[in-house]
Design a protein around this motif. Structure first.
Motif, mmCIF file in Angstrom:
data_model
loop_
_atom_site.group_PDB
_atom_site.id
_atom_site.type_symbol
_atom_site.label_atom_id
_atom_site.label_comp_id
_atom_site.label_asym_id
_atom_site.label_seq_id
_atom_site.Cartn_x
_atom_site.Cartn_y
_atom_site.Cartn_z
ATOM 1 N N MET A 35 1.079 -1.260 0.009
ATOM 2 C CA MET A 35 -0.105 -0.047 0.044
ATOM 3 C C MET A 35 0.924 1.407 -0.295
ATOM 4 S SD MET A 35 -2.441 1.584 2.769
ATOM 5 C CE MET A 35 -3.484 0.018 3.496
ATOM 6 N N SER A 36 0.173 1.518 -0.955
ATOM 7 C CA SER A 36 1.533 3.834 -0.888
ATOM 8 C C SER A 36 1.302 3.858 0.494
ATOM 9 C CB SER A 36 0.574 4.197 -1.914
ATOM 10 O OG SER A 36 0.607 5.571 -1.265
ATOM 11 N N ARG A 37 2.569 4.780 0.830
ATOM 12 C CA ARG A 37 2.935 5.774 2.601
ATOM 13 C C ARG A 37 1.637 6.860 2.146
ATOM 14 N NH1 ARG A 37 6.121 4.360 5.276
ATOM 15 N NH2 ARG A 37 7.932 5.094 3.773
ATOM 16 N N GLU A 38 0.954 6.780 1.038
ATOM 17 C CA GLU A 38 -0.057 8.262 1.201
ATOM 18 C C GLU A 38 -1.138 8.355 1.710
ATOM 19 O OE1 GLU A 38 0.327 11.612 0.335
ATOM 20 O OE2 GLU A 38 2.353 11.575 0.575
ATOM 21 N N LYS A 39 -1.762 6.647 1.686
ATOM 22 C CA LYS A 39 -2.974 5.667 1.585
ATOM 23 C C LYS A 39 -3.101 5.339 3.017
ATOM 24 C CE LYS A 39 -3.652 4.698 -3.268
ATOM 25 N NZ LYS A 39 -4.309 3.720 -4.183
ATOM 26 N N THR A 40 -1.606 5.258 3.935
ATOM 27 C CA THR A 40 -1.930 4.965 5.087
ATOM 28 C C THR A 40 -2.395 5.506 6.196
ATOM 29 O OG1 THR A 40 0.408 5.440 5.259
ATOM 30 C CG2 THR A 40 -0.078 3.561 5.049
ATOM 31 N N LEU A 41 -3.331 4.801 7.024
ATOM 32 C CA LEU A 41 -3.950 5.844 7.984
ATOM 33 C C LEU A 41 -3.169 6.529 9.141
ATOM 34 C CD1 LEU A 41 -6.888 3.871 9.219
ATOM 35 C CD2 LEU A 41 -6.761 6.436 7.278
ATOM 36 N N VAL A 42 -3.598 7.900 9.064
ATOM 37 C CA VAL A 42 -2.897 8.529 10.632
ATOM 38 C C VAL A 42 -3.664 9.028 11.472
ATOM 39 C CG1 VAL A 42 -1.197 9.665 9.211
ATOM 40 C CG2 VAL A 42 -3.022 11.243 9.949
ATOM 41 N N GLU A 43 -3.407 9.330 13.327
ATOM 42 C CA GLU A 43 -3.993 10.105 13.751
ATOM 43 C C GLU A 43 -4.967 11.096 14.354
ATOM 44 O OE1 GLU A 43 -4.967 7.602 18.664
ATOM 45 O OE2 GLU A 43 -2.687 9.166 18.266
ATOM 46 N N LEU A 44 -5.991 11.636 13.901
ATOM 47 C CA LEU A 44 -6.301 12.874 14.082
ATOM 48 C C LEU A 44 -6.594 13.308 15.073
ATOM 49 C CD1 LEU A 44 -9.395 13.413 10.718
ATOM 50 C CD2 LEU A 44 -6.456 14.293 11.100
ATOM 51 N N VAL A 45 -5.966 14.732 15.643
ATOM 52 C CA VAL A 45 -5.790 15.456 17.376
ATOM 53 C C VAL A 45 -6.276 16.451 17.001
ATOM 54 C CG1 VAL A 45 -4.056 13.660 17.876
ATOM 55 C CG2 VAL A 45 -3.205 15.938 16.990
ATOM 56 N N ASP A 46 -7.027 16.260 18.233
ATOM 57 C CA ASP A 46 -6.844 18.096 19.212
ATOM 58 C C ASP A 46 -5.680 18.970 19.125
ATOM 59 O OD1 ASP A 46 -6.732 17.658 21.513
ATOM 60 O OD2 ASP A 46 -9.103 17.333 22.101
ATOM 61 N N ALA A 47 -6.006 20.143 20.232
ATOM 62 C CA ALA A 47 -4.884 21.063 20.299
ATOM 63 C C ALA A 47 -3.670 20.283 21.076
ATOM 64 C CB ALA A 47 -5.232 22.134 20.296
ATOM 65 N N ASN A 48 -4.635 19.622 21.979
ATOM 66 C CA ASN A 48 -3.821 19.395 23.479
ATOM 67 C C ASN A 48 -3.568 17.404 23.462
ATOM 68 O OD1 ASN A 48 -4.942 21.061 25.050
ATOM 69 N ND2 ASN A 48 -6.766 20.327 24.930
ATOM 70 N N GLY A 49 -3.617 17.400 21.993
ATOM 71 C CA GLY A 49 -3.236 15.841 21.383
ATOM 72 C C GLY A 49 -3.797 15.021 20.806
ATOM 73 N N LEU A 50 -5.516 15.391 22.057
ATOM 74 C CA LEU A 50 -5.734 14.021 22.047
ATOM 75 C C LEU A 50 -7.144 13.079 20.577
ATOM 76 C CD1 LEU A 50 -8.096 15.392 24.901
ATOM 77 C CD2 LEU A 50 -6.354 13.932 25.545
ATOM 78 N N THR A 51 -6.913 12.362 20.268
ATOM 79 C CA THR A 51 -7.478 11.616 19.187
ATOM 80 C C THR A 51 -8.788 11.768 19.381
ATOM 81 O OG1 THR A 51 -5.631 10.116 19.693
ATOM 82 C CG2 THR A 51 -7.832 9.179 18.393
ATOM 83 N N ILE A 52 -8.975 12.515 17.746
ATOM 84 C CA ILE A 52 -10.561 12.758 17.484
ATOM 85 C C ILE A 52 -11.239 11.948 16.066
ATOM 86 C CG2 ILE A 52 -10.423 14.941 18.494
ATOM 87 C CD1 ILE A 52 -9.842 15.970 15.852
ATOM 88 N N GLY A 53 -9.627 11.005 15.844
ATOM 89 C CA GLY A 53 -10.397 10.535 14.285
ATOM 90 C C GLY A 53 -9.408 10.340 13.934
ATOM 91 N N SER A 54 -9.525 9.248 12.311
ATOM 92 C CA SER A 54 -8.105 8.801 11.513
ATOM 93 C C SER A 54 -8.515 9.635 10.082
ATOM 94 C CB SER A 54 -8.255 7.843 11.993
ATOM 95 O OG SER A 54 -9.025 7.116 10.932
ATOM 96 N N THR A 55 -7.506 9.568 9.075
ATOM 97 C CA THR A 55 -7.427 9.384 8.185
ATOM 98 C C THR A 55 -5.851 9.384 7.397
ATOM 99 O OG1 THR A 55 -8.967 11.985 6.437
ATOM 100 C CG2 THR A 55 -6.428 12.350 7.835
ATOM 101 N N THR A 56 -6.451 9.451 5.518
ATOM 102 C CA THR A 56 -5.010 9.513 5.111
ATOM 103 C C THR A 56 -3.823 10.394 4.886
ATOM 104 O OG1 THR A 56 -6.255 9.682 3.060
ATOM 105 C CG2 THR A 56 -6.940 7.802 3.845
ATOM 106 N N VAL A 57 -2.824 9.634 5.049
ATOM 107 C CA VAL A 57 -1.989 10.444 4.466
ATOM 108 C C VAL A 57 -2.126 11.801 3.892
ATOM 109 C CG1 VAL A 57 0.742 10.964 4.416
ATOM 110 C CG2 VAL A 57 0.192 8.898 5.608
ATOM 111 N N ALA A 58 -2.437 11.257 2.822
ATOM 112 C CA ALA A 58 -3.014 12.457 1.841
ATOM 113 C C ALA A 58 -3.736 13.282 2.344
ATOM 114 C CB ALA A 58 -3.060 11.392 0.368
#
Length: 181
Positions: free
Chosen positions: A1-24
């Motif tokens: 899988m392309s690195r651009e399609k891997t998931l990253v962790e979305l965070v708020d300004a305090n670093g708390l997880t709020i979801g995920s999306t692809t690198v792209a």
């Protein structure tokens, strides 16, 4: 899988997880704040290992940056992810890494139009004789440099360096200034 399609962790300004999306998607304007890491490698003489990012990088190609950067998978272990990237980019997977702080930044790449908006965990490792074996699809060049020289160069020629490098160095400086740092 392309690195651009891997998931990253979305965070708020305090670093708390709020979801995920692809690198792209995370790096598409206006950019979404997500968890990342930047690794600084230091040799016995106190020099920093810098890498010149490969020309095919989708964000800030050809700029000088810290030893390696990346994104942990959502809910993934930060140190494990950083160690994996060190091995992938530089062939240095056995370096002990210590988290020293966080740097939050946003930067638009004028060449690619991509955006870095990262909650960037700074990790430091000491290199004692290990010889990097860089992946040419990730790294164009490597060099060891005195940290004071790097700070001056980043200030004098910011277009030659990754926009996060000054902040990453500031986090490292602050950690060293702390008792026991």
């Amino acid at each position: 899988m392309s690195r651009e399609k891997t998931l990253v962790e979305l965070v708020d300004a305090n670093g708390l997880t709020i979801g995920s999306t692809t690198v792209a998607e995370a790096h598409t304007a206006p950019g979404r704040l997500h968890r990342a890491f930047s690794v600084l490698l230091i040799d016995a003489g106190g020099r920093l290992l810098l890498q010149q990012r490969a020309e095919i990088k989708t964000r800030f190609p050809l700029r000088w940056a810290n030893a390696c950067c990346g994104h942990p998978a959502p809910t993934g272990d930060l140190v494990t992810a950083a160690s994996r990237r060190l091995d992938e980019e530089l062939g240095l997977g056995s370096i002990a890494l210590k988290p020293v702080g966080v740097y939050v930044y946003r930067a638009l790449d004028p060449v690619t139009g991509r955006v870095e908006h990262e909650y960037d965990h700074v990790l430091v490792g000491e290199v004692d004789g290990e010889v990097p074996s860089p992946d040419p699809s990730e790294v164009l060049a490597l060099r060891w440099a005195d940290p004071a020289d790097v700070r001056r160069a980043v200030e004098a020629e910011p277009q030659s360096y990754a926009p996060w490098l000054a902040g990453v160095l500031a986090v490292w400086d602050a950690a060293q200034a702390e008792p026991g740092g």
